[in-house]
Motif scaffolding. Structure first.
Motif, PDB file in Angstrom:
ATOM      1  N   ALA A   1     -41.149  -9.611  18.758  1.00 49.66           N
ATOM      2  CA  ALA A   1     -41.394  -8.413  17.949  1.00 49.66           C
ATOM      3  C   ALA A   1     -40.933  -8.693  16.526  1.00 49.66           C
ATOM      4  N   SER A   2     -41.535  -9.697  15.923  1.00 41.40           N
ATOM      5  CA  SER A   2     -41.052 -10.184  14.628  1.00 41.40           C
ATOM      6  C   SER A   2     -41.168  -9.149  13.515  1.00 41.40           C
ATOM      7  N   ALA A   3     -42.075  -8.174  13.658  1.00 44.45           N
ATOM      8  CA  ALA A   3     -42.249  -7.161  12.609  1.00 44.45           C
ATOM      9  C   ALA A   3     -41.316  -5.967  12.797  1.00 44.45           C
ATOM     10  N   ALA A   4     -40.549  -5.965  13.862  1.00 45.04           N
ATOM     11  CA  ALA A   4     -39.694  -4.810  14.156  1.00 45.04           C
ATOM     12  C   ALA A   4     -38.461  -4.791  13.259  1.00 45.04           C
ATOM     13  N   GLU A   5     -37.967  -3.585  13.017  1.00 39.57           N
ATOM     14  CA  GLU A   5     -36.675  -3.411  12.376  1.00 39.57           C
ATOM     15  C   GLU A   5     -35.600  -3.648  13.446  1.00 39.57           C
ATOM     16  N   LEU A   6     -34.612  -4.475  13.127  1.00 42.63           N
ATOM     17  CA  LEU A   6     -33.559  -4.807  14.090  1.00 42.63           C
ATOM     18  C   LEU A   6     -32.226  -4.273  13.593  1.00 42.63           C
ATOM     19  N   ILE A   7     -31.584  -3.456  14.431  1.00 47.78           N
ATOM     20  CA  ILE A   7     -30.290  -2.873  14.085  1.00 47.78           C
ATOM     21  C   ILE A   7     -29.297  -3.215  15.192  1.00 47.78           C
ATOM     22  N   ILE A   8     -28.192  -3.834  14.807  1.00 51.18           N
ATOM     23  CA  ILE A   8     -27.119  -4.166  15.748  1.00 51.18           C
ATOM     24  C   ILE A   8     -25.968  -3.209  15.494  1.00 51.18           C
ATOM     25  N   VAL A   9     -25.489  -2.562  16.541  1.00 52.54           N
ATOM     26  CA  VAL A   9     -24.373  -1.618  16.411  1.00 52.54           C
ATOM     27  C   VAL A   9     -23.165  -2.215  17.114  1.00 52.54           C
ATOM     28  N   ASP A  10     -22.145  -2.561  16.342  1.00 52.98           N
ATOM     29  CA  ASP A  10     -20.892  -3.065  16.902  1.00 52.98           C
ATOM     30  C   ASP A  10     -20.053  -1.874  17.348  1.00 52.98           C
ATOM     31  N   ASP A  11     -20.001  -1.672  18.657  1.00 48.72           N
ATOM     32  CA  ASP A  11     -19.285  -0.520  19.218  1.00 48.72           C
ATOM     33  C   ASP A  11     -17.821  -0.886  19.457  1.00 48.72           C
ATOM     34  N   GLY A  12     -17.105  -1.117  18.356  1.00 47.80           N
ATOM     35  CA  GLY A  12     -15.665  -1.356  18.434  1.00 47.80           C
ATOM     36  C   GLY A  12     -15.273  -2.608  19.195  1.00 47.80           C
ATOM     37  N   SER A  13     -15.995  -3.691  19.001  1.00 45.37           N
ATOM     38  CA  SER A  13     -15.663  -4.938  19.700  1.00 45.37           C
ATOM     39  C   SER A  13     -14.277  -5.431  19.296  1.00 45.37           C
ATOM     40  N   THR A  14     -13.533  -5.909  20.277  1.00 49.57           N
ATOM     41  CA  THR A  14     -12.177  -6.418  20.038  1.00 49.57           C
ATOM     42  C   THR A  14     -12.046  -7.900  20.362  1.00 49.57           C
ATOM     43  N   GLN A  15     -12.979  -8.433  21.127  1.00 55.58           N
ATOM     44  CA  GLN A  15     -12.918  -9.836  21.540  1.00 55.58           C
ATOM     45  C   GLN A  15     -13.115 -10.735  20.310  1.00 55.58           C
ATOM     46  N   PRO A  16     -12.197 -11.677  20.066  1.00 52.78           N
ATOM     47  CA  PRO A  16     -12.305 -12.527  18.870  1.00 52.78           C
ATOM     48  C   PRO A  16     -13.643 -13.250  18.763  1.00 52.78           C
ATOM     49  N   ARG A  17     -14.158 -13.793  19.876  1.00 50.04           N
ATOM     50  CA  ARG A  17     -15.424 -14.535  19.811  1.00 50.04           C
ATOM     51  C   ARG A  17     -16.569 -13.616  19.406  1.00 50.04           C
ATOM     52  N   THR A  18     -16.612 -12.395  19.960  1.00 53.70           N
ATOM     53  CA  THR A  18     -17.672 -11.461  19.593  1.00 53.70           C
ATOM     54  C   THR A  18     -17.588 -11.096  18.118  1.00 53.70           C
ATOM     55  N   ARG A  19     -16.387 -10.869  17.624  1.00 47.19           N
ATOM     56  CA  ARG A  19     -16.226 -10.522  16.215  1.00 47.19           C
ATOM     57  C   ARG A  19     -16.654 -11.693  15.314  1.00 47.19           C
TER      58      ARG A  19
END
Length: 378
Positions: A303-321
């Protein structure tokens, strides 16, 4: 009387060592009389000599500390490895080699664990050995490991990249020190160009290698791969820089490398259109950083034409951050909020979206080919 050819196959797990060993066996190299049986993880067989496998396991167990990781592969989270403790197993290793030599013809063994013990085995073999190392794109190895369904990978999705780097760093170092006795081969290149691989085997090891053998041995569903311009290499370049730098070094040093073909992805960036998008994809993420890369890649792929939004829901894990920061630096839209739960994170992304339709996609899921076009059409 000179010793027969001794040919050792090594490389990171899930990188094609079993396929290469099966080719050598078909080309009359004795890879062992008692092999590890096939199973669901490798239906075509592992082609691992059980005696060498069991000895390698004992050595790796002795050399690694008792801590979190995957000690059967010689890796723990601290990456501590006391190679000196392998010396206690020298007599057992020598006895194994002597037994195989008595057969009087070309033989070898394949075990990815050998990658952690190359200097030990080279000392036992007294430099009278040849080595065939294979390496595979790290994102493909990680995907293959996750698809086994093993709990250790599903609960620690950051392990594959670290173990891939740990193994291949040792392989590259040994290859550089012993280039006259080693072949370093990209599995991705081997699959594209079996004739070039067979020619190398004939030239360097004097084995009657027929490239047509590969077609009969390769399973149709093995070695899941994507085109060079796929988004995953670019995403890995941002989030797993050490592994990608090492991949480039392997390609540069390889006898039969992949010529950095994956860099095509780095030059292809998804740009947002100036017109309002028809579809907005919202990906909530709470401590799922390493899964997130595959989710984003599936959006850019399908879906290359799509708008992409990532919501960080309070991640605490160092690797995820770390992953989220890398994605943000790479130009991806990442919205941060205190942890409020999956529904609240989805709603936040939807509120920020501008598409005519929205699609919530969990961070540990992927879009399948054709889904978006069919859904929008419907």
């Amino acid at each position: 009387m000179s010793a027969p050819l001794r040919l050792i196959v090594a490389g990171m797990h899930r990188s094609g060592t079993s396929l290469v060993a099966s080719l050598l066996a078909a080309w009359n190299v004795r890879m062992g009389d008692r092999l590890l049986p096939a199973d669901g993880g490798n239906p075509a067989g592992y082609f691992e000599d059980v005696d060498f496998l069991n000895l390698n396991r004992r050595i790796l167990d002795a050399c690694t500390p008792h801590e979190a990781g995957h000690r059967d592969w010689g890796w723990t989270e601290s990456e501590a490895f006391n190679a000196a403790l392998s010396s206690a197993h020298r007599d057992a290793a020598t006895a194994l080699v002597d037994t195989r030599d008595r057969a009087g013809h070309a033989w070898g063994w394949k075990d990815p664990r050998t990658s952690m013990l190359l200097d030990f085995w080279d000392d036992v073999l007294e430099s009278n050995a040849r080595y065939l190392f294979v390496y595979r794109h790290p994102w493909e190895v990680a995907d293959s490991m996750l698809r086994t369904g093993a709990d250790v990978w599903l609960t620690h999705p950051h392990y594959p990249a670290r173990i891939w780097t740990h193994y291949n760093r040792r392989i590259l170092d040994f290859h550089r020190r012993h280039a006259d006795r080693t072949l370093l081969v990209s599995t991705n290149r081997l699959l594209r160009d079996p004739a070039a691989f067979a020619a190398l085997i004939r030239e360097r090891f004097h084995i009657d290698a027929d490239p047509a053998t590969l077609a009969g041995l390769r399973a149709n569903d093995a070695f899941v791969s994507h085109p060079d311009e796929d988004p995953l290499p670019r995403l890995w370049h941002h989030a797993n820089a050490e592994a990608m730098d090492l991949l480039g070094a392997l390609d540069d040093a390889a006898t039969l490398g992949n010529d950095r073909a994956w860099e095509a992805s780095l030059r292809k960036r998804t740009s947002q259109s100036a017109t309002p998008p028809r579809l907005s994809v919202v990906i909530p993420c709470h401590n799922d950083g390493d899964y997130l890369l595959d989710a984003i890649a599936s959006v850019e792929r399908n879906a290359s034409a799509a708008e992409l939004i990532i919501v960080d829901d309070g991640s605490t894990q160092p690797r995820t951050r770390e992953v989220l920061a890398a994605l943000r630096d790479a130009g991806h839209r990442v919205i941060e909020q205190p942890q409020a739960g999956l529904s609240a994170a989805r709603n936040r992304g939807i509120a920020e979206s501008s598409g005519e339709f929205f699609l919530p996609l969990d961070a540990d899921n992927r879009l399948l080919p054709g889904f978006v076009d069919e859904a929008l059409s419907f």
